[in-house]
Design a protein around this motif. Structure first.
Motif, PDB file in Angstrom:
ATOM      1  N   UNK A   1       0.734  -1.153  -0.066  1.00 33.63           N
ATOM      2  CA  UNK A   1       0.113  -0.104   0.055  1.00 33.63           C
ATOM      3  C   UNK A   1       0.837   1.226   0.139  1.00 33.63           C
ATOM      4  N   UNK A   2       1.854   1.163   0.911  1.00 32.25           N
ATOM      5  CA  UNK A   2       2.619   2.236   0.887  1.00 32.25           C
ATOM      6  C   UNK A   2       4.013   2.385   0.161  1.00 32.25           C
ATOM      7  N   UNK A   3       4.333   3.819  -0.425  1.00 35.35           N
ATOM      8  CA  UNK A   3       5.518   3.795  -0.879  1.00 35.35           C
ATOM      9  C   UNK A   3       6.682   3.786   0.321  1.00 35.35           C
ATOM     10  N   UNK A   4       7.723   2.888   0.011  1.00 33.62           N
ATOM     11  CA  UNK A   4       8.787   2.694   1.006  1.00 33.62           C
ATOM     12  C   UNK A   4       9.304   3.936   1.586  1.00 33.62           C
ATOM     13  N   UNK A   5       9.331   4.082   2.808  1.00 31.45           N
ATOM     14  CA  UNK A   5      10.223   5.064   3.523  1.00 31.45           C
ATOM     15  C   UNK A   5      11.487   4.674   3.972  1.00 31.45           C
ATOM     16  N   UNK A   6      12.320   5.524   3.773  1.00 27.21           N
ATOM     17  CA  UNK A   6      13.814   5.202   4.315  1.00 27.21           C
ATOM     18  C   UNK A   6      14.096   4.781   5.597  1.00 27.21           C
ATOM     19  N   UNK A 199      12.959  12.495   1.398  1.00 27.10           N
ATOM     20  CA  UNK A 199      13.043  13.011   2.647  1.00 27.10           C
ATOM     21  C   UNK A 199      11.381  12.723   3.127  1.00 27.10           C
ATOM     22  N   UNK A 200      11.306  13.047   4.077  1.00 27.07           N
ATOM     23  CA  UNK A 200       9.940  12.757   5.022  1.00 27.07           C
ATOM     24  C   UNK A 200       8.849  13.697   4.278  1.00 27.07           C
ATOM     25  N   UNK A 201       9.299  15.072   4.087  1.00 23.77           N
ATOM     26  CA  UNK A 201       8.278  15.984   3.610  1.00 23.77           C
ATOM     27  C   UNK A 201       7.944  15.581   2.075  1.00 23.77           C
ATOM     28  N   UNK A 202       9.035  15.186   1.169  1.00 22.19           N
ATOM     29  CA  UNK A 202       8.801  14.809  -0.128  1.00 22.19           C
ATOM     30  C   UNK A 202       7.749  13.513  -0.185  1.00 22.19           C
ATOM     31  N   UNK A 203       8.042  12.739   1.033  1.00 21.29           N
ATOM     32  CA  UNK A 203       7.062  11.327   0.902  1.00 21.29           C
ATOM     33  C   UNK A 203       5.599  11.949   1.052  1.00 21.29           C
ATOM     34  N   UNK A 204       5.319  12.663   2.101  1.00 25.63           N
ATOM     35  CA  UNK A 204       4.292  13.193   2.166  1.00 25.63           C
ATOM     36  C   UNK A 204       3.427  13.960   0.979  1.00 25.63           C
TER      37      UNK A 204
END
Length: 295
Positions: A1-6, A199-204
């Motif tokens: 479901x989710x795009x992988x988060x580093x 980055x977290x912001x780019x992921x959001x």
């Protein structure tokens, strides 16, 4: 479901975690976007009339019925929102694992559409009765008929019986299956077009954009079934003008034109477009937190 988060494991979430994350995402979305749902229902019930402006309808509701009317009927969707959104995401993950294991399907657009539609059918069976009560309360013609949500439920049961709570089930199944299939299918495709978030912001930002695109496409696909569902569920007594989805669609086209199948599209897409983005961002945020702290 989710795009992988580093740096965060993407092992499959336990079903209970997916349910909880979906519930949190859903309640967040409905509290933010519900007034647009009231406007959408008013548009869909206006047989033969062209949609007024969204802002004008907001003003008219507040002027003639008071600000509280923008949240009329919110209790049923709040009560069902947690299981509804939990099913949307939790069953989507569950069906994905089943189809991979039993049929050897791989991640991709086809799997996303199939699992989304399967989750939508499951979701529809749960929400149909709550949605019917919401429609009855939102309908301006019923002002004064029901004292509150409890009285509405009692009245429906007394006048229409237990089966009355399942009016519009077929159209509800079609609405949810088509929306979920479009939503999850488009998200799968849209994510491949964005650069990998660094980055977290780019992921959001990516998740919000993909969720908004998915919600918009899903709304474009399922609005005709939503109009039919609203018309079917608003009917109080026989003889019923609208029944099964296909004949109801033909009746609407014959009497009001094809454009009538998209009544309420404006407020609906304004809700479910950004609302889809809110859902995905909150769901991914919560599941990432769960993976980091509980797995």
């Amino acid at each position: 479901m989710s795009t992988p988060t580093p740096a965060v494991s993407q092992a499959p979430l336990p079903f209970s975690f997916s349910l909880a994350a979906g519930a949190i995402a859903g309640v967040t979305e409905i509290l933010t976007m519900y007034p647009l749902d009231v406007v959408k229902t008013r548009f869909q019930l206006a047989v033969g009339a062209a949609d007024a402006s969204i802002l004008g309808t907001f003003k008219e509701i507040v002027k003639s019925e008071g600000p509280k009317a923008l949240y009329r009927g919110i209790l049923p969707p709040i009560l069902v929102e947690a299981p509804k959104r939990a099913i949307k995401f939790g069953c989507n993950d569950m069906y994905a694992q089943i189809y991979k294991r039993e049929f050897g399907l791989k991640d991709g657009k086809s799997l996303a559409v199939l699992t989304g539609m399967s989750a939508g059918v499951t979701e529809a069976a749960v929400v149909v009765s709550f949605d019917l009560v919401k429609i009855r309360l939102q309908d301006k013609r019923n002002a004064g008929k029901y004292k509150n949500t409890t009285d509405c439920v009692k009245t429906i049961f007394r006048e229409e019986g237990f089966r009355g709570f399942f009016k519009g089930l077929e159209a509800t199944v079609l609405r949810h299956a088509v929306w979920n299939g479009g939503y999850f299918g488009v998200i799968s495709t849209a994510r491949s077009l964005f650069p990998e978030p660094q980055s977290k912001e780019a992921l959001l930002a990516t998740n919000f954009a993909c969720g908004t695109i998915g919600g918009t496409v899903g709304t474009m696909l399922n609005t005709p079934f939503d109009v039919v569902k609203t018309r079917v569920q608003s009917q109080l007594a026989a003889p019923y003008k609208y029944g099964w989805a296909a004949p109801a669609i033909r009746t609407i086209i014959r009497e009001e034109g094809v454009a009538a199948l998209y009544k309420g599209f404006g407020p609906k897409v304004l809700r479910l477009g950004p609302g889809g983005g809110i859902l995905l961002v909150v769901y991914d945020f919560v599941t990432t937190y769960m993976r980091k702290h509980f797995m």
